[in-house]
Design an enzyme around this catalytic site. Sequence first.
Site, short mmCIF file in Angstrom:
data_model
loop_
_atom_site.label_atom_id
_atom_site.label_comp_id
_atom_site.label_asym_id
_atom_site.label_seq_id
_atom_site.Cartn_x
_atom_site.Cartn_y
_atom_site.Cartn_z
CG ASP A 31 23.15 -77.85 137.10
OD1 ASP A 31 22.02 -77.93 136.56
OD2 ASP A 31 23.49 -78.57 138.05
CB CYS A 32 23.97 -78.71 131.65
SG CYS A 32 24.34 -80.28 132.47
CB SER A 33 20.48 -81.39 134.44
OG SER A 33 21.08 -81.13 135.69
CB SER A 51 22.67 -84.46 132.43
OG SER A 51 23.79 -84.86 133.17
CG HIS A 90 26.95 -80.50 128.88
ND1 HIS A 90 26.69 -79.50 129.79
CD2 HIS A 90 26.79 -79.92 127.67
CE1 HIS A 90 26.40 -78.38 129.16
NE2 HIS A 90 26.45 -78.61 127.87
CG HIS A 102 25.30 -75.57 126.11
ND1 HIS A 102 26.48 -76.15 126.50
CD2 HIS A 102 25.65 -74.61 125.22
CE1 HIS A 102 27.49 -75.58 125.88
NE2 HIS A 102 27.01 -74.64 125.10
#
Length: 131
Positions: A31-33, A51, A90, A102
């Site tokens: 995922d993003c983080s 995040s 995000h 990303h």
Amino acid sequence: MLADKIIQTGKEYLGTPYVFGAPSNRKDIFDCSSFVQRVYGQHGIKLPRSSRKQFQVGRPIPLSCIREGDLLFFTTPMRRKKKWHERIGHVAIYLGNHTILHTSQSDRKVSITILSPYLEHMIVGARRVIT
């Protein structure tokens, strides 16, 4: 330059599938983080898992001064009215030239995206974690 190395490492994951809540010990899904945590961690920069926690690390940077390797933090429509770091939904790595690296929820993978006016409007802040 460290930022260039971080960006190159991040690009090696292009196309890796997006899965919300992906565990930080995985490198076949992100995922993003977890993506940002993995990429920076490979270069000795330890970042928290979420995040919102990542937004509390490093040095705040005015958007007019962002450079390659800085982290950009975005809100989401569901989080937009929340306060302070609770607005964060995000995180992305700034590549320069109005582009970010990303995990894209819409593309469902690690990708490079141009910062559209909509995305720019959703930016909450930027942090520099590279010293």
